[in-house]
Design a protein around this motif. Structure first.
Motif, PDB file in Angstrom:
ATOM      1  N   ALA A 225     -10.724  -0.617  -9.878  1.00  0.00           N
ATOM      2  CA  ALA A 225     -10.534  -2.036  -9.603  1.00  0.00           C
ATOM      3  C   ALA A 225     -10.190  -2.245  -8.135  1.00  0.00           C
ATOM      4  CB  ALA A 225      -9.429  -2.597 -10.486  1.00  0.00           C
ATOM      5  N   VAL A 226     -10.262  -3.508  -7.713  1.00  0.00           N
ATOM      6  CA  VAL A 226      -9.924  -3.904  -6.350  1.00  0.00           C
ATOM      7  C   VAL A 226      -8.701  -4.812  -6.393  1.00  0.00           C
ATOM      8  CG1 VAL A 226     -10.693  -5.174  -4.302  1.00  0.00           C
ATOM      9  CG2 VAL A 226     -12.325  -3.764  -5.577  1.00  0.00           C
ATOM     10  N   VAL A 227      -7.707  -4.512  -5.555  1.00  0.00           N
ATOM     11  CA  VAL A 227      -6.488  -5.317  -5.482  1.00  0.00           C
ATOM     12  C   VAL A 227      -6.229  -5.668  -4.025  1.00  0.00           C
ATOM     13  CG1 VAL A 227      -3.984  -5.334  -5.848  1.00  0.00           C
ATOM     14  CG2 VAL A 227      -5.483  -4.245  -7.537  1.00  0.00           C
ATOM     15  N   THR A 228      -5.907  -6.941  -3.742  1.00  0.00           N
ATOM     16  CA  THR A 228      -5.507  -7.327  -2.386  1.00  0.00           C
ATOM     17  C   THR A 228      -4.027  -7.698  -2.388  1.00  0.00           C
ATOM     18  OG1 THR A 228      -6.010  -9.716  -2.513  1.00  0.00           O
ATOM     19  CG2 THR A 228      -7.837  -8.235  -2.018  1.00  0.00           C
ATOM     20  N   THR A 229      -3.352  -7.406  -1.286  1.00  0.00           N
ATOM     21  CA  THR A 229      -1.890  -7.490  -1.244  1.00  0.00           C
ATOM     22  C   THR A 229      -1.388  -8.766  -0.590  1.00  0.00           C
ATOM     23  OG1 THR A 229      -1.734  -6.387   0.909  1.00  0.00           O
ATOM     24  CG2 THR A 229      -1.811  -4.981  -1.032  1.00  0.00           C
ATOM     25  N   ASP A 230      -0.262  -9.232  -1.107  1.00  0.00           N
ATOM     26  CA  ASP A 230       0.460 -10.347  -0.499  1.00  0.00           C
ATOM     27  C   ASP A 230       1.725  -9.802   0.149  1.00  0.00           C
ATOM     28  OD1 ASP A 230       1.025 -12.892   0.262  1.00  0.00           O
ATOM     29  OD2 ASP A 230       1.067 -13.752  -1.745  1.00  0.00           O
ATOM     30  N   LEU A 231       2.430 -10.631   0.905  1.00  0.00           N
ATOM     31  CA  LEU A 231       3.613 -10.185   1.640  1.00  0.00           C
ATOM     32  C   LEU A 231       4.728  -9.686   0.733  1.00  0.00           C
ATOM     33  CD1 LEU A 231       3.881 -12.894   4.443  1.00  0.00           C
ATOM     34  CD2 LEU A 231       3.381 -10.471   4.768  1.00  0.00           C
ATOM     35  N   ARG A 232       4.835 -10.250  -0.458  1.00  0.00           N
ATOM     36  CA  ARG A 232       5.971  -9.923  -1.332  1.00  0.00           C
ATOM     37  C   ARG A 232       5.796  -8.608  -2.091  1.00  0.00           C
ATOM     38  NH1 ARG A 232       5.463 -15.336  -1.188  1.00  0.00           N
ATOM     39  NH2 ARG A 232       7.320 -16.590  -0.860  1.00  0.00           N
ATOM     40  N   LEU A 233       4.675  -7.928  -1.919  1.00  0.00           N
ATOM     41  CA  LEU A 233       4.432  -6.699  -2.683  1.00  0.00           C
ATOM     42  C   LEU A 233       5.425  -5.604  -2.324  1.00  0.00           C
ATOM     43  CD1 LEU A 233       2.694  -5.211  -4.720  1.00  0.00           C
ATOM     44  CD2 LEU A 233       1.131  -4.598  -2.871  1.00  0.00           C
ATOM     45  N   ASN A 234       5.695  -5.418  -1.036  1.00  0.00           N
ATOM     46  CA  ASN A 234       6.664  -4.405  -0.612  1.00  0.00           C
ATOM     47  C   ASN A 234       7.020  -4.618   0.855  1.00  0.00           C
ATOM     48  OD1 ASN A 234       4.858  -2.883   1.213  1.00  0.00           O
ATOM     49  ND2 ASN A 234       3.789  -2.282  -0.653  1.00  0.00           N
ATOM     50  N   GLU A 235       7.918  -3.786   1.334  1.00  0.00           N
ATOM     51  CA  GLU A 235       8.249  -3.783   2.758  1.00  0.00           C
ATOM     52  C   GLU A 235       7.904  -2.401   3.301  1.00  0.00           C
ATOM     53  OE1 GLU A 235      12.086  -4.322   5.752  1.00  0.00           O
ATOM     54  OE2 GLU A 235      12.165  -5.118   3.710  1.00  0.00           O
ATOM     55  N   PRO A 236       6.910  -2.302   4.192  1.00  0.00           N
ATOM     56  CA  PRO A 236       6.495  -0.992   4.698  1.00  0.00           C
ATOM     57  C   PRO A 236       7.636  -0.212   5.330  1.00  0.00           C
ATOM     58  CG  PRO A 236       4.889  -2.668   5.291  1.00  0.00           C
ATOM     59  CD  PRO A 236       6.078  -3.391   4.721  1.00  0.00           C
ATOM     60  N   ARG A 237       7.594   1.086   5.152  1.00  0.00           N
ATOM     61  CA  ARG A 237       8.645   1.962   5.663  1.00  0.00           C
ATOM     62  C   ARG A 237       8.579   2.107   7.186  1.00  0.00           C
ATOM     63  NH1 ARG A 237       6.835   6.999   2.319  1.00  0.00           N
ATOM     64  NH2 ARG A 237       6.314   5.250   0.966  1.00  0.00           N
ATOM     65  N   TYR A 238       9.669   2.534   7.754  1.00  0.00           N
ATOM     66  CA  TYR A 238       9.708   2.864   9.181  1.00  0.00           C
ATOM     67  C   TYR A 238       9.125   4.257   9.338  1.00  0.00           C
ATOM     68  CZ  TYR A 238      11.566   4.073  13.767  1.00  0.00           C
ATOM     69  OH  TYR A 238      11.692   4.475  15.071  1.00  0.00           O
ATOM     70  N   VAL A 239       8.167   4.416  10.204  1.00  0.00           N
ATOM     71  CA  VAL A 239       7.498   5.700  10.390  1.00  0.00           C
ATOM     72  C   VAL A 239       8.322   6.581  11.329  1.00  0.00           C
ATOM     73  CG1 VAL A 239       5.397   6.853  11.157  1.00  0.00           C
ATOM     74  CG2 VAL A 239       5.241   4.638  10.023  1.00  0.00           C
ATOM     75  N   THR A 240       8.663   7.776  10.878  1.00  0.00           N
ATOM     76  CA  THR A 240       9.485   8.686  11.666  1.00  0.00           C
ATOM     77  C   THR A 240       8.622   9.536  12.596  1.00  0.00           C
ATOM     78  OG1 THR A 240       9.372  10.409   9.966  1.00  0.00           O
ATOM     79  CG2 THR A 240      11.180   8.826   9.807  1.00  0.00           C
ATOM     80  N   LEU A 241       9.235  10.073  13.630  1.00  0.00           N
ATOM     81  CA  LEU A 241       8.523  10.902  14.603  1.00  0.00           C
ATOM     82  C   LEU A 241       7.898  12.138  13.948  1.00  0.00           C
ATOM     83  CD1 LEU A 241       7.685  11.439  17.496  1.00  0.00           C
ATOM     84  CD2 LEU A 241       9.907  12.520  17.883  1.00  0.00           C
TER      85      LEU A 241
END
Length: 249
Positions: free
Chosen positions: A172-188
């Motif tokens: 299936a195909v799913v498109t995301t809205d803002l409330r789906l999650n909060e992206p993580r901070y990418v570490t070095l």
């Protein structure tokens, strides 16, 4: 389960853009570029599904110029396993992107395709829907919650009348809205690991897709500047202005 996540290289959301003097488009000279925020949410959701043991592989895909490799490396740093860049000139239209993604879906056979609902540069909100139509797959747009289990994806989404829950049979195909999650901070360390992950480069013509534009931009102009407000003496004066000048009452 394999998840395919398309990502787009766009002007950073915090940058104030300006129009070219000839009004042919937005001036991108020395402008910071980043991953489309909605696509970042899509990558985060795919990686979370992998971390939960639901998915086995996350593949990030981008269509654009060679510099889009940086965007794909960002997706790899978040947690995608490998990346594919379909090299093409900037400004590939949504239909051509959807056709490219359809070719990759046929090749990779993912069980789930997660896309951002729209790109912040053109706000077309078309690619996910077009891909679903071309591939003959069920779709759920503007997802605010996604649960994958037993060969089905359960998607919660906000609609004008409240909330709606859809059940889709995979793939299936799913498109995301803002409330789906909060992206993580990418570490070095993850940024360094991303440099060693595989990134394949192919051409749009190798996939048999014609990316010739079907639309022509006639003129790009900045929005008119907002006029200054005025002060009124009392409520009666305010009502009169709303009635006579603004004509909203």
């Amino acid at each position: 389960m394999k998840i395919l996540v398309p990502v787009k290289r766009v002007v950073d959301a915090n940058v104030k853009v300006s129009v070219k003097p000839d009004q042919s488009g937005v001036d991108l000279t020395s402008v910071k570029m980043s991953m489309n925020p909605f696509d970042e949410i899509a990558v985060e959701e795919a990686v979370r599904l992998k971390e939960a043991g639901v998915a086995t592989e996350v593949i990030a895909v981008s269509v654009g110029v060679a510099q889009a490799q940086e965007t794909l490396r960002s997706a790899l740093a978040i947690g995608a396993d490998r990346a594919i860049l379909v090299e093409s000139k900037d400004g590939v239209e949504p239909l051509a992107v959807a056709k490219i993604l359809k070719a990759l879906v046929d090749r990779e056979q993912p069980q789930l395709i997660i896309l951002g609902k729209q790109a912040i540069d053109n706000d077309s909100n078309q690619t996910g829907q077009m891909l679903a139509a071309l591939a003959g797959l069920p779709q759920a747009t503007f997802a605010s919650k996604l649960v994958v289990a037993d060969g089905k994806a359960t998607v919660s989404r906000e609609v004008d009348g409240g909330a709606e829950t859809l059940s889709l049979t995979l793939p299936a195909v799913v498109t995301t809205d803002l409330r789906l999650n909060e992206p993580r901070y990418v570490t070095l360390p993850n940024i360094m690991k991303a440099k060693k992950k595989p990134l394949e480069i192919v051409k749009a013509e190798d996939l048999g897709v014609d990316v010739t534009p079907r639309l022509k931009t006639l003129k790009v102009v900045e929005p008119p500047k907002r006029s200054a407000g005025v002060k009124v003496a009392d409520v009666q004066a305010l009502i009169e202005k709303l009635k006579i000048e603004a004509k909203v009452l």
